[in-house]
Design a protein around this motif. Structure first.
Motif, PDB file in Angstrom:
ATOM      1  N   GLY A  40      41.516  21.495  90.098  1.00 37.36           N
ATOM      2  CA  GLY A  40      41.732  20.098  89.445  1.00 37.36           C
ATOM      3  C   GLY A  40      40.590  19.952  89.225  1.00 37.36           C
ATOM      4  O   GLY A  40      41.071  18.295  89.077  1.00 37.36           O
ATOM      5  N   GLN A  41      39.385  20.033  88.888  1.00 39.96           N
ATOM      6  CA  GLN A  41      38.360  19.460  88.668  1.00 39.96           C
ATOM      7  C   GLN A  41      38.083  19.672  86.993  1.00 39.96           C
ATOM      8  O   GLN A  41      37.557  19.218  86.435  1.00 39.96           O
ATOM      9  CB  GLN A  41      37.220  19.117  89.085  1.00 39.96           C
ATOM     10  N   LEU A  42      39.122  20.578  86.566  1.00 41.26           N
ATOM     11  CA  LEU A  42      38.692  21.766  84.951  1.00 41.26           C
ATOM     12  C   LEU A  42      39.831  20.754  84.312  1.00 41.26           C
ATOM     13  O   LEU A  42      40.674  20.697  84.330  1.00 41.26           O
ATOM     14  CB  LEU A  42      39.137  23.298  85.461  1.00 41.26           C
ATOM     15  N   ASP A  43      39.055  20.900  82.929  1.00 36.86           N
ATOM     16  CA  ASP A  43      39.677  20.637  81.899  1.00 36.86           C
ATOM     17  C   ASP A  43      40.546  19.332  82.041  1.00 36.86           C
ATOM     18  O   ASP A  43      39.964  18.432  82.394  1.00 36.86           O
ATOM     19  CB  ASP A  43      40.894  21.688  81.209  1.00 36.86           C
ATOM     20  N   GLY A  44      41.860  18.670  81.896  1.00 35.43           N
ATOM     21  CA  GLY A  44      41.815  17.655  81.447  1.00 35.43           C
ATOM     22  C   GLY A  44      42.629  17.042  82.294  1.00 35.43           C
ATOM     23  O   GLY A  44      43.296  15.956  83.215  1.00 35.43           O
ATOM     24  N   ALA A  45      42.327  18.132  83.681  1.00 35.02           N
ATOM     25  CA  ALA A  45      43.383  17.472  84.843  1.00 35.02           C
ATOM     26  C   ALA A  45      42.128  16.310  84.864  1.00 35.02           C
ATOM     27  O   ALA A  45      42.186  15.337  86.454  1.00 35.02           O
ATOM     28  CB  ALA A  45      42.836  19.035  86.312  1.00 35.02           C
ATOM     29  N   ILE A  59      41.593  13.809  83.413  1.00 37.18           N
ATOM     30  CA  ILE A  59      42.440  12.400  82.979  1.00 37.18           C
ATOM     31  C   ILE A  59      42.852  11.459  83.967  1.00 37.18           C
ATOM     32  O   ILE A  59      42.024  10.315  83.974  1.00 37.18           O
ATOM     33  CB  ILE A  59      43.754  12.839  82.745  1.00 37.18           C
ATOM     34  N   LEU A  66      40.850  15.636  77.204  1.00 42.74           N
ATOM     35  CA  LEU A  66      41.129  17.005  77.422  1.00 42.74           C
ATOM     36  C   LEU A  66      39.971  17.231  77.956  1.00 42.74           C
ATOM     37  O   LEU A  66      40.492  18.512  78.516  1.00 42.74           O
ATOM     38  CB  LEU A  66      40.588  17.424  75.616  1.00 42.74           C
ATOM     39  N   LEU A 103      37.658  20.398  76.981  1.00 41.96           N
ATOM     40  CA  LEU A 103      37.712  21.349  76.881  1.00 41.96           C
ATOM     41  C   LEU A 103      36.357  21.769  76.462  1.00 41.96           C
ATOM     42  O   LEU A 103      35.873  22.744  75.916  1.00 41.96           O
ATOM     43  CB  LEU A 103      38.837  22.359  76.039  1.00 41.96           C
ATOM     44  N   TRP A 105      44.742  18.102  71.580  1.00 42.51           N
ATOM     45  CA  TRP A 105      46.430  18.533  72.797  1.00 42.51           C
ATOM     46  C   TRP A 105      47.265  19.121  71.469  1.00 42.51           C
ATOM     47  O   TRP A 105      47.382  20.073  71.733  1.00 42.51           O
ATOM     48  CB  TRP A 105      47.084  17.059  73.184  1.00 42.51           C
TER      49      TRP A 105
END
Lengths: 175, 178
Positions: free
Chosen positions: A80-85, A87, A97, A99, A114
């Motif tokens: 849950g700490q990667l990429d858009g998570a 947010i 985002l 990435l 997106w």
């Protein structure tokens, strides 16, 4: 995050493929399972082969991929700490985002980004169904058996992915 | 957890429809072979631990600025070659011949893979890792796949002379058309 090195990761990936074939007596293929769930005709049975995956099995197979990756991320402490998570913690700002610097420098971290991810994924869906295979079915299983269709498909999708990735980098000054 | 849900639902449905033969017939059986689930779990772990789900790692692979993933894929192919030679079933797997969709399909796949950072397996693994972008990726892959399958079905429709016959064929179960 610390990833496996090429030898450990490669041996593990190969053993997963071989183990799947040994136990299920069918080739490993992710896009085949995706296609089956969205309406592709069923796979062919053959002498000495296991039964084609039913729709329930295709769904279970895909869900298991997500669960396995989720367990891996939980153990690594990155779930849950990667990429858009991220947010939720950062808000829907320009960095939503997440990435990485190359993607952000080229496409931004907002609506365009997106759209690129979503549009690219649609191309992946159409392309893998059209070619009847993806990284697993063509790239790994088919190439390992020197299948003509898989060798050509893999050369083409790796080739175009390399060209597209190099083009993404053009003018970014080697980040 | 979703896998166990599927498992339990399938076991209940297979007990209710036990009349269908499960050994020879394939698509009618709804039993979930444990090896299918285990294979998916292991594939998810490996894709995640390799970093195949990481846009930056994939980009460095595809720009050849980091050869770790290239090497890993090469090793995986070699292990698969050896494994399939050792397994009797390895020689029975269906051929993957050239067909008209190979080149255009692989072209689209390559571009989409480079942009989204998601091959079909990686997109699903990304979702499991709790990456929010993967929601878009998984929906996109599913939508693109459904789009292709829908077009393929339309194009395989029989010609106008047989349309009437085919229109009666796909009657949904439970709808009497006698």
């Amino acid at each position: 995050m610390q990833y496996w090195d090429f030898l450990l990761g490669g041996v593990a990936l190969g053993l997963v493929a071989v183990g799947f074939v040994a136990a299920v007596r069918r080739p490993l293929g992710v896009s085949g399972a995706v296609g089956g769930l969205v309406g592709a005709p069923g796979g062919d049975a053959g002498p000495g082969l296991g039964a084609p995956l039913s729709r329930v099995e295709q769904a279970a197979f895909l869900a298991a991929i997500a669960v396995g990756a989720g367990l891996s991320a939980l153990l690594a402490g990155t779930w849950g700490q990667l990429d858009g998570a991220a947010i939720a913690s950062r808000g829907f700002g320009p960095a939503s985002l997440g990435l990485g610097p190359v993607f952000a420098a080229r496409f931004g971290d907002g609506a365009l980004g997106w759209a690129v991810v979503g549009g690219g994924a649609v191309l992946v869906g159409v392309g893998t169904q059209w070619a009847r295979g993806c990284t697993s079915g063509h790239g790994l299983m088919g190439v390992a058996r020197l299948q003509k269709g898989s060798l050509v498909a893999t050369a083409v999708f790796f080739g175009t992915a390399i060209i597209a990735s190099v083009l993404v980098d053009v003018g970014l000054g080697g980040r | 957890m979703s896998a166990s849900l599927l498992l339990s639902s399938s076991s209940s449905s297979s007990s209710s429809s036990s009349s269908s033969s499960s050994s020879s017939s394939s698509s009618s059986s709804s039993r979930v072979r444990p090896a299918v689930v285990l294979g998916g779990l292991a594939l998810g772990v490996v894709l995640s631990r390799l970093g195949f789900t990481d846009w930056g790692e994939l980009h460095r692979m595809l720009t050849l600025s980091d050869l770790r993933l290239v090497g890993a894929f090469g090793v995986a192919v070699v292990v698969t070659v050896v494994g399939l030679r050792l397994l009797p079933v390895g020689a029975l797997l269906p051929d993957r011949p050239l067909h008209k969709g190979i080149i255009p399909g692989a072209l689209l796949f390559g571009v989409g893979w480079a942009l989204s950072g998601a091959c079909p397996g990686a997109a699903i693994a990304q979702l499991g890792e709790g990456r929010l972008t993967a929601v878009v990726s998984v929906v996109g892959v599913a939508a693109g796949s459904a789009l292709y399958q829908a077009i393929a079905r339309l194009r395989s429709l029989p010609s106008a002379s047989t349309l009437e016959a085919s229109a009666q064929a796909p009657a949904p179960p439970g709808v009497a058309c006698a």
